[in-house]
Design a protein around this motif. Structure first.
Motif, PDB file in Angstrom:
ATOM      1  N   LEU A  98       0.855  -1.188   0.000  1.00  0.00           N
ATOM      2  CA  LEU A  98       0.000   0.000   0.000  1.00  0.00           C
ATOM      3  C   LEU A  98       0.887   1.233   0.000  1.00  0.00           C
ATOM      4  O   LEU A  98       2.091   1.158   0.278  1.00  0.00           O
ATOM      5  CB  LEU A  98      -0.933   0.004   1.213  1.00  0.00           C
ATOM      6  CG  LEU A  98      -0.290   0.003   2.610  1.00  0.00           C
ATOM      7  CD1 LEU A  98      -0.124   1.442   3.139  1.00  0.00           C
ATOM      8  CD2 LEU A  98      -1.122  -0.812   3.584  1.00  0.00           C
ATOM      9  N   SER A  99       0.294   2.367  -0.320  1.00  0.00           N
ATOM     10  CA  SER A  99       1.050   3.619  -0.306  1.00  0.00           C
ATOM     11  C   SER A  99       0.164   4.757   0.173  1.00  0.00           C
ATOM     12  O   SER A  99      -1.066   4.708   0.044  1.00  0.00           O
ATOM     13  CB  SER A  99       1.604   3.938  -1.699  1.00  0.00           C
ATOM     14  OG  SER A  99       0.551   4.140  -2.621  1.00  0.00           O
ATOM     15  N   VAL A 100       0.804   5.768   0.752  1.00  0.00           N
ATOM     16  CA  VAL A 100       0.120   6.975   1.204  1.00  0.00           C
ATOM     17  C   VAL A 100       0.922   8.161   0.692  1.00  0.00           C
ATOM     18  O   VAL A 100       2.114   8.288   0.997  1.00  0.00           O
ATOM     19  CB  VAL A 100       0.015   7.054   2.743  1.00  0.00           C
ATOM     20  CG1 VAL A 100      -0.795   8.284   3.156  1.00  0.00           C
ATOM     21  CG2 VAL A 100      -0.611   5.788   3.315  1.00  0.00           C
ATOM     22  N   ASP A 101       0.294   9.023  -0.082  1.00  0.00           N
ATOM     23  CA  ASP A 101       0.964  10.211  -0.597  1.00  0.00           C
ATOM     24  C   ASP A 101       0.818  11.379   0.374  1.00  0.00           C
ATOM     25  O   ASP A 101      -0.002  11.350   1.295  1.00  0.00           O
ATOM     26  CB  ASP A 101       0.386  10.601  -1.965  1.00  0.00           C
ATOM     27  CG  ASP A 101       0.691   9.575  -3.036  1.00  0.00           C
ATOM     28  OD1 ASP A 101       1.732   8.891  -2.912  1.00  0.00           O
ATOM     29  OD2 ASP A 101      -0.114   9.440  -3.975  1.00  0.00           O
ATOM     30  N   GLU A 102       1.590  12.413   0.148  1.00  0.00           N
ATOM     31  CA  GLU A 102       1.566  13.583   1.009  1.00  0.00           C
ATOM     32  C   GLU A 102       0.181  14.229   1.012  1.00  0.00           C
ATOM     33  O   GLU A 102      -0.413  14.473  -0.042  1.00  0.00           O
ATOM     34  CB  GLU A 102       2.605  14.593   0.521  1.00  0.00           C
ATOM     35  CG  GLU A 102       2.815  15.763   1.458  1.00  0.00           C
ATOM     36  CD  GLU A 102       3.967  16.651   1.030  1.00  0.00           C
ATOM     37  OE1 GLU A 102       3.993  17.828   1.446  1.00  0.00           O
ATOM     38  OE2 GLU A 102       4.834  16.170   0.271  1.00  0.00           O
ATOM     39  N   GLY A 103      -0.343  14.475   2.215  1.00  0.00           N
ATOM     40  CA  GLY A 103      -1.639  15.114   2.365  1.00  0.00           C
ATOM     41  C   GLY A 103      -2.829  14.239   2.049  1.00  0.00           C
ATOM     42  O   GLY A 103      -3.969  14.717   2.049  1.00  0.00           O
ATOM     43  N   GLN A 104      -2.611  12.952   1.838  1.00  0.00           N
ATOM     44  CA  GLN A 104      -3.680  12.027   1.447  1.00  0.00           C
ATOM     45  C   GLN A 104      -4.234  11.298   2.665  1.00  0.00           C
ATOM     46  O   GLN A 104      -3.508  10.993   3.607  1.00  0.00           O
ATOM     47  CB  GLN A 104      -3.128  11.009   0.441  1.00  0.00           C
ATOM     48  CG  GLN A 104      -4.151  10.071  -0.164  1.00  0.00           C
ATOM     49  CD  GLN A 104      -3.519   9.083  -1.135  1.00  0.00           C
ATOM     50  OE1 GLN A 104      -2.374   8.660  -0.964  1.00  0.00           O
ATOM     51  NE2 GLN A 104      -4.260   8.699  -2.164  1.00  0.00           N
ATOM     52  N   ILE A 105      -5.538  11.032   2.657  1.00  0.00           N
ATOM     53  CA  ILE A 105      -6.152  10.166   3.662  1.00  0.00           C
ATOM     54  C   ILE A 105      -6.418   8.821   3.017  1.00  0.00           C
ATOM     55  O   ILE A 105      -7.166   8.722   2.039  1.00  0.00           O
ATOM     56  CB  ILE A 105      -7.467  10.753   4.210  1.00  0.00           C
ATOM     57  CG1 ILE A 105      -7.223  12.095   4.898  1.00  0.00           C
ATOM     58  CG2 ILE A 105      -8.117   9.772   5.201  1.00  0.00           C
ATOM     59  CD1 ILE A 105      -8.485  12.747   5.450  1.00  0.00           C
ATOM     60  N   VAL A 106      -5.803   7.786   3.554  1.00  0.00           N
ATOM     61  CA  VAL A 106      -5.967   6.425   3.052  1.00  0.00           C
ATOM     62  C   VAL A 106      -6.554   5.581   4.181  1.00  0.00           C
ATOM     63  O   VAL A 106      -6.112   5.674   5.331  1.00  0.00           O
ATOM     64  CB  VAL A 106      -4.622   5.829   2.598  1.00  0.00           C
ATOM     65  CG1 VAL A 106      -4.769   4.352   2.243  1.00  0.00           C
ATOM     66  CG2 VAL A 106      -4.077   6.611   1.406  1.00  0.00           C
ATOM     67  N   THR A 107      -7.555   4.782   3.864  1.00  0.00           N
ATOM     68  CA  THR A 107      -8.165   3.942   4.886  1.00  0.00           C
ATOM     69  C   THR A 107      -7.943   2.463   4.588  1.00  0.00           C
ATOM     70  O   THR A 107      -7.923   2.047   3.428  1.00  0.00           O
ATOM     71  CB  THR A 107      -9.679   4.231   5.026  1.00  0.00           C
ATOM     72  OG1 THR A 107     -10.204   3.485   6.127  1.00  0.00           O
ATOM     73  CG2 THR A 107     -10.442   3.878   3.768  1.00  0.00           C
ATOM     74  N   LEU A 108      -7.749   1.693   5.654  1.00  0.00           N
ATOM     75  CA  LEU A 108      -7.648   0.242   5.570  1.00  0.00           C
ATOM     76  C   LEU A 108      -8.928  -0.344   6.157  1.00  0.00           C
ATOM     77  O   LEU A 108      -9.250  -0.096   7.321  1.00  0.00           O
ATOM     78  CB  LEU A 108      -6.445  -0.282   6.365  1.00  0.00           C
ATOM     79  CG  LEU A 108      -5.065   0.291   6.044  1.00  0.00           C
ATOM     80  CD1 LEU A 108      -4.001  -0.421   6.885  1.00  0.00           C
ATOM     81  CD2 LEU A 108      -4.757   0.154   4.567  1.00  0.00           C
ATOM     82  N   LEU A 109      -9.647  -1.093   5.354  1.00  0.00           N
ATOM     83  CA  LEU A 109     -10.888  -1.718   5.791  1.00  0.00           C
ATOM     84  C   LEU A 109     -10.706  -3.222   5.862  1.00  0.00           C
ATOM     85  O   LEU A 109      -9.903  -3.801   5.133  1.00  0.00           O
ATOM     86  CB  LEU A 109     -12.024  -1.384   4.816  1.00  0.00           C
ATOM     87  CG  LEU A 109     -12.284   0.100   4.539  1.00  0.00           C
ATOM     88  CD1 LEU A 109     -13.394   0.245   3.502  1.00  0.00           C
ATOM     89  CD2 LEU A 109     -12.631   0.838   5.822  1.00  0.00           C
ATOM     90  N   GLY A 110     -11.473  -3.851   6.729  1.00  0.00           N
ATOM     91  CA  GLY A 110     -11.394  -5.302   6.851  1.00  0.00           C
ATOM     92  C   GLY A 110     -12.027  -5.743   8.150  1.00  0.00           C
ATOM     93  O   GLY A 110     -12.226  -4.941   9.072  1.00  0.00           O
ATOM     94  N   SER A 111     -12.327  -7.018   8.240  1.00  0.00           N
ATOM     95  CA  SER A 111     -12.946  -7.552   9.443  1.00  0.00           C
ATOM     96  C   SER A 111     -11.938  -7.631  10.582  1.00  0.00           C
ATOM     97  O   SER A 111     -10.730  -7.455  10.379  1.00  0.00           O
ATOM     98  CB  SER A 111     -13.542  -8.938   9.158  1.00  0.00           C
ATOM     99  OG  SER A 111     -12.540  -9.803   8.644  1.00  0.00           O
ATOM    100  N   ASN A 112     -12.416  -7.900  11.788  1.00  0.00           N
ATOM    101  CA  ASN A 112     -11.527  -8.067  12.932  1.00  0.00           C
ATOM    102  C   ASN A 112     -10.543  -9.203  12.685  1.00  0.00           C
ATOM    103  O   ASN A 112     -10.921 -10.273  12.213  1.00  0.00           O
ATOM    104  CB  ASN A 112     -12.333  -8.365  14.198  1.00  0.00           C
ATOM    105  CG  ASN A 112     -13.125  -7.167  14.683  1.00  0.00           C
ATOM    106  OD1 ASN A 112     -12.741  -6.038  14.442  1.00  0.00           O
ATOM    107  ND2 ASN A 112     -14.241  -7.424  15.352  1.00  0.00           N
ATOM    108  N   GLY A 113      -9.267  -8.961  12.995  1.00  0.00           N
ATOM    109  CA  GLY A 113      -8.257  -9.985  12.804  1.00  0.00           C
ATOM    110  C   GLY A 113      -7.726 -10.093  11.392  1.00  0.00           C
ATOM    111  O   GLY A 113      -6.968 -11.012  11.089  1.00  0.00           O
TER     112      GLY A 113
END
Length: 263
Positions: free
Chosen positions: A23-38
């Motif tokens: 994954l990557s996150v650029d400057e000033g960007q909001i990135v979310t990680l979604l997924g179930s517990n665990g």
């Protein structure tokens, strides 16, 4: 800015917690990680921030870089100094200390004048925290504690702010206030944000990019509007049936169990 490439994290040298995640996150960007517990979301954040303890697993492959410099193997305080800070799930404040004392703990890498300036910036972002500056942290509500936890992270003036389940157990009004502040940080202060959040609809509403993680691997990624139009995402994470009606949680859990991408 942040690049995670083919990272593998295992428990006991056998159990894969994270499998070739990128994954990557650029400057000033909001990135979310979604997924179930665990699914491995929090483990990825811990790996990035250097607080991956033996019980959490070990990184055995892949790279994690910030502006081209590796973060793997660096001490947590060195990673903070490089501009990466995590707000852990559960807030983890020093409850016997006052709000201001908790905040100043986050400014330990700054000069006295720098910490004082950062403190005023936190008070500007969260006026409610300023009102409670002399209150013992353990006496605060859950929402106020979450604001202090985020404020403590901001005391180091991070370039990348990582949030692990910031809405957990909070009232809707407080959640809206916190997410508005996070969005403003990205837009006005150019702070990058990596957000782990169970409330997929809320996370996608402020993110510019999202990754879906299941069983330790990225199974889908894209802009929020693309993911929200995907039928699997609608049923799996947003709880909508093909007719557009919300499913009950038992139906959603059954749907998750039968999806092939979870194998």
């Amino acid at each position: 800015m942040l690049n995670v490439n083919n990272v593998q994290i295992v428990y006991d040298n056998v159990i894969e917690a994270v499998r070739d995640a990128s994954l990557s996150v650029d400057e000033g960007q909001i990135v979310t990680l979604l997924g179930s517990n665990g699914a491995g979301k929090s483990t990825i954040l811990k790996g990035i921030s250097g607080v991956l303890y033996p019980e959490d697993g070990n990184i055995i492959g892949g790279t994690i870089t910030l502006n081209g410099e590796s973060l793997i193997g660096r001490k947590p305080d060195e990673i903070v100094r490089s501009g990466v800070v995590m707000v852990p799930e559960g807030r983890q404040l020093f409850e016997p200390l006052t709000v201001e004392e908790n905040l100043m703990m986050g400014g330990i890498t700054r000069s006295r004048s720098g910490a004082t300036e950062a403190l005023e910036n936190v008070f500007d972002i969260f006026p409610r925290v300023k009102e409670k500056r002399s209150t013992i942290a353990g006496y605060l509500s859950g929402g106020e504690q979450q604001m202090v936890a985020i404020g403590r992270a901001l005391m180091s003036s991070p370039r990348l702010l990582m949030l692990d389940e910031p809405s957990l157990g909070l009232a809707p009004q407080i959640i809206a206030e916190i997410f508005a502040a996070v969005s403003d940080l990205s837009k006005q202060n150019n702070v990058s944000v990596l957000l782990v959040e169970q409330n997929a609809e809320l996370a996608l509403s402020i993110a510019s990019y999202a990754y879906i993680i299941e069983n330790g691997r990225v199974v889908m990624d894209g802009p929020p509007d693309k993911l929200m139009d995907n039928e699997d995402v609608k049923e799996f994470y947003l709880g909508f049936s093909e007719s557009g009606h919300r499913r009950n949680m038992r139906d959603v859990k059954h749907y998750k169990r039968r999806k092939r991408w979870l194998s």
